[in-house]
Design a protein around this motif. Structure first.
Motif: not given
Lengths: 388, 122
Positions: B4-32
């Motif tokens: 689900g974490f594609t550029h299309d999903a990210w861009a759609e969210a930005v146009r919708d006034g949101r920021l999408l990121g993802a948290t790694c279930r293994d190391c806990g890092a979050t990326v933007g």
């Protein structure tokens, strides 16, 4: 035993060259072969770098064109594109192939034309350079390459109190060195006042904090360790390593530490069995003055946070305790993208041979080169030594 | 999931006034920025989530010499610290400095229709 040896070096002046790429490359390549005393029939492979010929000159698949022009058609040729680390990566692959016994004699080099005089104007080249930043998550905001290094440098200034005046000292020092380098794009000195009076490009960088768009070419001949002594002036490649950082900038853990440089340096130093304090001088990738500050710390030449102070105090001058960029660096020598990496190797070889003329670092026996690409996410670090 | 974490999903969210990121279930890092695996540990178990839209300026610069295709000059580009992660965006007529509070305030499209988050001072 060294991993390999550089036995021939050549480069054009960096500046404006209204010359086709293959002819510009040939000027450096043939000089390197003649310096090495190597015939084209002895060369077993060509490792060739060009970053932006496709965008700037509508020229791709340059490997065979360059090889044919210098009489090397027939052997394997590979072309590298790693933004500004293009020809250092070609060099790394060449050294690895020689060290692994795949080839005994190879030619490595790069060529690029970036000047407005021979190609596209500043706005067009600024866009082409920006293609090395992330297409979806950085370019749409209008980020440029001065902007990339401005983001890293501004945070360094915030963390450590690095000042614009300290950055200006980097430019002054490198222009002073470039004035002694007959192949430098800028052969004149400058002053802190002149740097600080120049127009802002992307703050904190002013025009005089930025390297120029240059045309030029460079090349070296790399041979196996056991063949080196049959050449006149071999210089040992004691270590060469590459590392990759996270892109985009926003996802790097700490952007201004340039982690790839630290990882590559640690591995290159380990291969060489030497530490940072054993380096008699360094050529680093000062595309902007702030980039030299970050590189000087990442290579372990100065303490973290002290890169700006070291420049202002003269520690990185030719007569300082950690001389950096005696060539004038990208800032004054110039920066024809694909030629910059091997040009650093040429500079190291000349000092380690004792042939660098007025800018010679006295008694230099070991030196390090640092060539980065993009936002420093590609970094190649090479350690070279005078042959005992 | 990472699918689900594609550029299309990210861009759609930005146009919708949101920021999408993802948290790694293994190391806990979050990326933007969207990725198929965690850039810090390589794990492919990324949980996509909404990021805060308010943060502080981590670093910034004002671009005076823009690339071809950008008509303005004197605009700011900033890396904004959102707590667990950071995101790069654009500010116009703001003059923020490091540490200033900013909030997501729309987006701009580049000449190929790629959106960039736009922030403004709080």
């Amino acid at each position: 035993m060294a991993r390999a040896a550089v036995v021939g070096a050549g480069m054009t002046t960096f500046g404006v060259h209204d010359t086709p790429l293959q002819e510009l490359f040939a000027a450096a390549a043939l000089e390197a072969l003649e310096d090495a005393g190597v015939e084209t029939t002895d060369v077993e492979a060509l490792y060739f770098g060009n970053a932006m010929g496709g965008q700037a000159e509508n020229e791709t698949h340059l490997g065979p064109t360059a090889a044919s022009h210098v009489g090397l058609a027939g052997i394997p040729v590979q072309r590298y594109e790693d933004a500004c680390a293009t020809s250092a990566n070609a060099f790394k692959n060449a050294v690895q192939a020689v060290d692994a016994g795949i080839h005994d004699v190879v030619l490595v080099g790069g060529v690029e034309r970036c000047t407005p005089e021979t190609g596209k104007d500043t706005a067009a080249m600024t866009r082409i350079f920006a293609s090395a930043s992330h297409r979806q998550y950085e370019q749409p905001a209008g980020l440029t390459f001065p902007g990339v290094f401005a983001l890293l440098t501004k945070r360094h200034m915030h963390e450590y109190g690095t000042t614009e005046e300290q950055l200006a000292h980097v430019a002054v020092k490198n222009h002073g060195n470039g004035a002694l380098n007959p192949r430098a794009h800028f052969g004149r000195e400058t002053s802190v006042e002149e740097v600080l009076d120049s127009p802002v490009v992307a703050d904190p960088f002013r025009l005089m904090d930025c390297c120029p768009f240059s045309d030029g070419a460079s090349a070296v001949v790399v041979v196996a360790d056991d063949l080196a002594d049959s050449h006149d002036a071999p210089v040992d490649v004691a270590g060469v390593a590459q590392a990759t950082g996270v892109v985009p900038i926003a996802d790097k853990a700490t952007p201004h530490v340039t982690q790839a440089a630290r990882d590559a340096a640690a591995e290159a130093y380990e291969q060489a069995g030497a530490r940072a304090d054993a380096m008699d001088f360094a050529e680093v990738h000062d595309c902007f003055t702030g980039a030299e500050v970050l590189a000087s710390e990442a290579l372990g030449l100065v303490e973290d946070g002290r890169g700006g102070v070291a420049a202002a105090d003269g520690r990185t001058a030719r007569d300082g305790d950690v001389p950096i960029n005696p060539s004038g660096g990208l800032k004054a020598k110039g920066h024809p993208i694909g030629a910059t990496g091997t040009a650093q190797i040429v500079e190291l070889a000349e000092h380690l041979r004792g042939e660098a003329g007025e800018r010679q670092i006295a008694d230099a026996e070991r030196a390090v080169a640092h060539n980065l690409g993009g936002d420093a996410a590609t970094t190649v670090v090479s350690v070279m030594e005078a042959r005992p | 999931m990472s699918e689900g974490f594609t550029h299309d999903a990210w861009a759609e969210a930005v146009r919708d006034g949101r920021l999408l990121g993802a948290t790694c279930r293994d190391c806990g890092a979050t990326v933007g920025a969207p990725a198929a695996a965690c850039p810090h540990c390589g794990a492919r178990a990324l949980a996509v989530r909404d990021l805060p839209t308010r943060g502080t300026v981590y670093t910034e610069t004002t671009i005076e010499v823009p690339p071809a295709g950008v008509e303005e000059r004197g605009y700011q580009v900033a890396v904004v610290d959102l707590g667990d992660t950071r995101v790069l965006g654009r500010l116009d007529d703001e003059a923020v400095t490091i540490g200033d509070d900013v909030v997501l305030a729309g987006f701009l499209d580049d000449d190929q229709g790629n959106p960039a988050p736009r922030f403004e001072a709080v």
